[in-house]
Design an enzyme around this catalytic site. Structure first.
Site, PDB file in Angstrom:
ATOM      1  N   GLY A  61       0.797  -1.213   0.000  1.00  0.00           N
ATOM      2  CA  GLY A  61       0.000   0.000   0.000  1.00  0.00           C
ATOM      3  C   GLY A  61       0.834   1.268   0.000  1.00  0.00           C
ATOM      4  CG  HIS A  62      -1.288   5.029   0.343  1.00  0.00           C
ATOM      5  ND1 HIS A  62      -2.295   5.919   0.086  1.00  0.00           N
ATOM      6  CD2 HIS A  62      -1.593   4.495   1.554  1.00  0.00           C
ATOM      7  CE1 HIS A  62      -3.155   5.937   1.083  1.00  0.00           C
ATOM      8  NE2 HIS A  62      -2.744   5.078   1.983  1.00  0.00           N
ATOM      9  CG  ASN A  63       1.793   7.159   2.421  1.00  0.00           C
ATOM     10  OD1 ASN A  63       2.232   7.770   1.455  1.00  0.00           O
ATOM     11  ND2 ASN A  63       0.595   7.403   2.940  1.00  0.00           N
TER      12      ASN A  63
END
EC number: 2.3.1.191
Length: 355
Positions: free
Chosen positions: A257-259
């Protein structure tokens, strides 16, 4: 029909030469001139093959093997049948892999599918893209504006590389892979069908007008010597970057996922799901189908067993497992306690039935 072969056959080699390469020794040096023509598993090996044995689960296969020679540790040497030449090695599997890497160097990294003639006339390359010498671009690949690709990199058939993406040297971008908003280091192997740099899953949920999308303006940064398995997806960050650390090896069909920040030399097995904004330290190993909740920290050297669900931070060098995951010793104790409770209740019910 002839048996198809996808990799080069190794040259015939004497057992004396093989033992020297593997830093092993022959139990019977008089067998040093015996010629081996390939490597094989115990149950498939023939008289011209070298196999290895280092696990008692395969003792029956060892007893029945037709291999000409076998790498084996001294403690298992007595189990080798008399017709098989013993090649003594303290770590047989490592010795076998060392030989396999030399004999089948063409299998260590993906090779061009359509020859090594440079850029296919069926590829589409924006005139502002910069490709160093030695880049191979296969048919139907698309390379966008201001892309930079380093020497020795292969862009597979049907791959798409979006504007301003940077790909380092000696990389492989697998067929039908899509890359955008990403910076990729040197010696990165991306297997077919990956999606890298797309939107992260960012919304303000259940507002007056439904779900409001949050702009995802970060990047994906993949450092040197990373391997990304087929069908894996890596979302770009929302504000900060999604980072995959140097030397990390990712299996097939993993969702990142993002980050998310993943440290150096981590191991991620197949079908893992990592929610956004995780921080994973160096040398972490995650088993297949592990799921980890967002905004957690997994410490350096931690290990998580397959199919675990992680909802809490894991300290450095922690060994966790279960659903929800907890220290493995605690998890095992709880499993034993539950099994004992069920067994006792079953016995009590039987006793009451007799009354």
């Amino acid at each position: 029909m002839a048996q198809p072969t996808f990799f080069q056959s190794p040259p015939p080699m004497t057992l004396a030469a093989i033992a020297a390469k593997a830093k092993a020794e022959l139990a019977d040096v008089s067998q040093g001139d015996k010629v081996i023509k390939g490597l094989a598993a115990l149950d498939e090996a023939g008289p011209m093959h070298l196999a290895f044995f280092d696990n008692l689960k395969y003792a029956d296969q060892l007893a029945r093997t037709n291999a000409g020679a076998c790498l084996v540790s001294p403690r298992f040497e007595a189990r080798v049948p008399g017709h098989v030449v013993v090649v003594r090695a303290n770590q047989p599997f490592r010795a076998f892999v060392q030989l396999a890497r030399e004999f089948h160097a063409d299998a260590l990294r993906p090779q061009p599918w359509f020859g090594d003639d440079g850029i296919s006339p069926q590829a589409i390359i924006d005139p502002t893209a910069r490709l160093e010498d030695g880049v191979i671009v296969e048919p139907l690949a698309v390379i966008g504006a201001h892309v930079e690709i380093g020497a020795g990199t292969i862009v597979g058939a049907g791959a798409v590389i979006g504007p301003h993406v940077k790909v380092g040297r000696d990389c492989n971008v697998g067929a039908r892979t899509v890359i955008q908003c990403s910076l990729i280091g040197n010696d990165v192997l991306i297997h077919p069908g990956c999606s890298i740099g797309q939107d992260g899953y960012g919304f303000i949920f259940f507002g007056a007008n439904g779900h409001t999308k949050v702009p995802q303006t970060g990047r994906v940064i993949i450092q040197n010597h990373v391997e990304v398995g087929a069908g894996t997806t890596i979302d770009r960050g929302s504000l900060r970057d999604t980072v995959i650390g140097e030397g990390t090896k990712i299996d097939n069909q993993v969702q990142i996922g993002h980050n998310v920040t993943i440290g150096r030399h981590c191991l991620l097995a197949a079908q893992i799901g990592l929610a956004g904004s995780l921080t994973i330290g160096d040398n972490v190993a995650l088993g297949a189908k592990v799921g980890i909740n967002n905004h957690l920290t997994i410490g350096d050297g931690a290990q998580v067993t397959a199919m675990s669900g992680v909802k809490d931070d894991i300290p450095p060098n922690g060994r966790w497992g279960g659903f929800f995951a907890k220290p493995t010793k605690q998890w095992f104790r709880e499993i034993v306690a539950v099994e004992r409770l069920v067994r006792d209740q079953t016995a009590t019910s039987r006793d009451e039935g007799r009354e």
